[in-house]
Structure formats: C-alpha cells, structure tokens
Design an enzyme around this catalytic site. Structure first.
Site, PDB file in Angstrom:
ATOM      1  N   HIS A 238      62.153 -14.894   5.457  1.00 26.06           N
ATOM      2  CA  HIS A 238      61.325 -16.059   5.833  1.00 26.06           C
ATOM      3  C   HIS A 238      61.563 -16.646   7.233  1.00 26.06           C
ATOM      4  CE1 HIS A 238      64.924 -17.917   4.172  1.00 26.06           C
ATOM      5  NE2 HIS A 238      64.525 -17.862   2.925  1.00 26.06           N
ATOM      6  N   ASP A 311      58.089 -15.415  -0.898  1.00 30.10           N
ATOM      7  CA  ASP A 311      59.140 -16.372  -1.280  1.00 30.10           C
ATOM      8  C   ASP A 311      58.644 -17.233  -2.450  1.00 30.10           C
ATOM      9  OD1 ASP A 311      61.478 -17.753  -1.459  1.00 30.10           O
ATOM     10  OD2 ASP A 311      61.345 -18.734   0.494  1.00 30.10           O
TER      11      ASP A 311
END
Ligand code: DOR
Length: 435
Positions: A238, A311
């Site tokens: 991320h 995510d």
C-alpha cells in the site's frame, strides 16, 4: 461441457492481446482465445453454452496480493468463506491472505489450517502470506521454509512495520533463500505514535494528530538500500506518498529487485474524505493529499507501481461506530475495486490494458503465480466486466461480512458481471444477461 464467451473485448496484458474475440473454456481450462472461436463450437451445440459478451471486457481473473480474510480468530469481521465470496463478486479469482489473524499466521500449523479451510470453504484461490517475525513482534524471524512448504507465497508483518534495520536485513536474506518476497508495511512507528490521519491542514482543522509522509518515505528508502545490498525481492505494500513513488521509480531504474502495490482508496480519495470525522476513512497508511494521489496514478500508469491490491480490511460496525481515535483502521475493498478504478481509464489517465495488467499479470508475476493470463491450456480463471453498467454501492448487499466502506450510496459505472474459477462460474451479477 464447453463455455464460449463470445465477442467480448478480450484484454490479456500477458500476451499483449486487446481486441474483440472469443474465449472458449472446456474441462476447466482455456482451450481457445481469438476471433471466430465460436465457430469451433459449431456442431456441438448441445454441450456448448454461449455467453454473449458484446460490449463487455473479458479479462483474466483478478489477483489480489493483499486481502485480510480474518480467519482464524476474527471471524466476526470476515472468514474464508465470506471473504472469498466477496472476492468472486469483485472479479478476483486469487487472493493472498494477510497474516495478522488471531493467532498470527507465523507457523506451519496456521498456514495448513488456512489452506485446508480455503479448499473446503473458499470459492476462489487463497494463498496465505506468513509473518516475517513471530507474533509480528518485529524481533525473531519465523521459520520461513516451513511457511513456504505449507503454502505461504510471501512474508509480511502487515499492520506493523519491521522497523529494526538488522531484523529487516536478516528477513530479506532469509526470505531470499526460500524465494519469498518480503512485503513491508512501511511506517516508522516512532513518527506515527498516536497519529490518526495524514499530517496536514485537514488534521489540524479536525484537531487530530497527523501521520507524516516521511514516516513511510524513510522506511522505503532504507528498505530499498537493504534490498539492493541483499539482492532479495522487496515488495512495498500500500504505497501512499509521492515520495514512495519517486523512490520506487529510481530504485527500478537502478535495477533493484522491487515491486509495489497501491490500493483503490489511495488512488481515489484524499484526506478531505475524513472531514466530518468519518471513521470509514480511517485507514493505515492514511489517505493523503491531491499531489500524492496524482503521483500514485502516474506511477500506476507507467508501471512504477506494479499492482493494484485492495487491502480489503473488514471491521465490525462497533469498531467503526465510535470516536475517531478508537476506530479501527481499514476499509473493505474487494467488491468495489474495479468500479472505482474504471474512472481512471475513462479520464484517460491509465490505459485499460495497464489497469487490467495491474489487477492480473503484474501481481501474478510479482508473487510468482501461474495465473493472470488468458493462455490456452491454463486454468480458466476469467472475469467478465460490463464497463457501462451503472449501479449504486449498497453495503447491505456485500458478500463480505463487513460494511466499512466510504462509498455507501455512491453511483458508479462499471461492474463485474461474471467470475469463473477453473471454468466454474463462482459469481454471476443479477443483471449479467442484460444486453
Ligand atoms: O488500514 C489497515 N487495516 N491497514 C493495515 O495495514 C492493516 C489493516 C487491517 O488489518 O485492518
């Protein structure tokens, strides 16, 4: 039984094909890709199901290298059955399950349990990711050979950063021996203690303690040096800052073995989304500013950011319906991913083939899976998208057990209409047959 996906726009970045064609599935495998394949099925109509894909995209099943399935231990948020149903609804045919479960997936027994559960209850492929350190405590390395042998495809302490440079160096060296990528959650916890959101004007306005970009950037800079020194495969989870994007671009130009992912939310939202103390927008790393979002989009477009990873971080209502400082980090992402990202294609900022690549061939390549391509002979993991379908995001209809999305009630364009895993249709949109 033969299935013909007829006359769709077939986008297969692994082979470079992008054009109107048919995809034929037989015995769970792809047996033909190309124009006019439907004619091959002629004469065998009784055993053949023809699906009209005109106006639709036919692409490899998506691969998500960053999913929180929460099993074992946190099944009130999600489990392997519900999480993989959500994945199928989002067009994902392979997901990697992060190890921050209870207990942490830091040993062979947990990995084996997850693999067995995925086989019996999962509707898409599940590859566990093992922890880098025992209990994700950042000190003692796990038995990575055991984890790999049990089915782990990478190691990560996601949710926590491996802050200690000596531990990170040893982790890279050790994982390298076993051919496992090391997935880093880049956050210097000494710079983010008590932080609630991105450090900037909005945090000041809301009176919330800020999480500065440099807490990510300097860990990424250090890790890239360690990756260069060890020759190991470093994968950044991320990415959220313009600094990370610049560092990755430079490292790739120097030939360092690095791959990286970016989430749909870091590509589409800024810290302004937190205004009103919206806990659904509390996420780690935090939503940044317009300049970061633009830099991440550019880095996705030019391949500096290899993959899109969701995510997907399910949390129960009670963990979000509370004071901002008490709320859990994360948002669900599997079921809204492609609808949110098609805007980047429509605005011309990312090519359709690059978007599909970042969801399929690129993550498969990064993690060494034989997936993400529409190759004759390969298992038929295929996703069909209707890029025109308009719909309103309604969390009450999610397959996920959790509803923590900031996009409730938002009208979007583009939807997954069918998902096939090894030729089995594991998801069908209720409007799949609409012309
Ligand atoms: O927002 C997040 N949620 N970021 C993480 O790194 C962990 C994740 C979770 O497990 O909920």
């Amino acid at each position: 039984m033969r299935t013909v996906l007829r006359d769709g726009r077939v986008i297969d970045p692994a082979s470079g094909f992008d054009g109107v064609a048919d995809v034929v599935i037989e015995g769970g495998r792809i047996t033909h890709v190309g124009p006019g394949a439907a004619a091959l099925a002629a004469g065998a109509e009784r055993d053949t199901r023809v699906i009209d894909c005109r106006g639709r995209w036919v692409v490899p099943g998506f691969v998500d290298v960053h999913t929180h399935l929460r099993e074992p231990g946190l099944e009130y948020k999600e489990d392997i059955a519900s999480g993989t149903r959500a994945a199928a609804a989002g067009g994902f045919t392979t997901v990697c399950a992060m190890p921050n479960t209870r207990p942490v997936n830091d040993n062979r027994a947990i990995t084996e349990m997850m693999v067995a559960k995925a086989r019996s209850h999962g509707v898409v492929r599940v590859h566990p990711i093992g922890a880098i350190t025992r209990g994700q405590q950042g000190r003692e390395l796990t038995e990575m050979a055991d984890l790999r042998d049990a089915g782990c495809v990478a190691v990560s302490d996601d949710g926590r950063c491996v802050t200690d440079a000596a531990v990170m160096r040893r982790a890279l060296e050790y994982a390298h021996t076993f051919g496992l990528p090391v997935v880093q959650h880049a956050e210097d916890h000494t710079l983010t203690a008590g932080a609630q959101m991105h450090e900037g004007a909005i945090a000041t306005r809301l009176g919330l303690k800020g999480w500065p970009r440099v807490a990510e950037d300097h860990i990424v800079a250090r890790d890239l040096m360690l990756a260069a020194a060890t020759g190991a495969h470093y994968h950044l989870a991320h990415a959220s800052t313009q600094g990370s994007a610049a560092l990755l671009r430079e490292a790739k130009a120097r030939g360092i073995r690095v791959t990286a992912e970016v989430t749909p939310h870091h590509l589409t939202l800024t810290d302004e989304a937190v205004l009103g103390y919206r806990t659904v927008c509390k996420v780690n790393p935090p939503l940044r500013e317009r300049g970061d979002v633009d830099a991440l989009i550019d880095a996705l477009a030019d391949g500096t950011l290899d993959c899109i990873a969701t995510d997907h971080a399910p949390h129960a209502a009670i963990e979000k319906d509370c004071e901002f400082s008490e709320a859990a980090h994360g948002m669900v992402g599997l079921e809204t991913c492609v609808a949110l990202l098609l805007d980047l294609v429509r605005s011309g900022r990312v090519k359709a083939s690059r978007l599909v690549d970042a969801l399929t061939a690129a993550p498969a390549r990064a993690f060494g899976f034989d997936a993400g391509a529409l190759r004759v002979g390969a298992l038929a993991d295929v996703t069909v998208i209707d890029p025109e379908l308009h719909w309103t995001i309604d969390p009450s209809r999610f397959r996920s057990k959790s509803r923590n999305t900031p996009w409730e009630g938002v009208r979007v364009q583009g939807a997954v209409v069918r998902t096939f895993v090894a030729g089995d249709e594991v998801f069908t949109h209720e409007r799949a047959s609409d012309a």
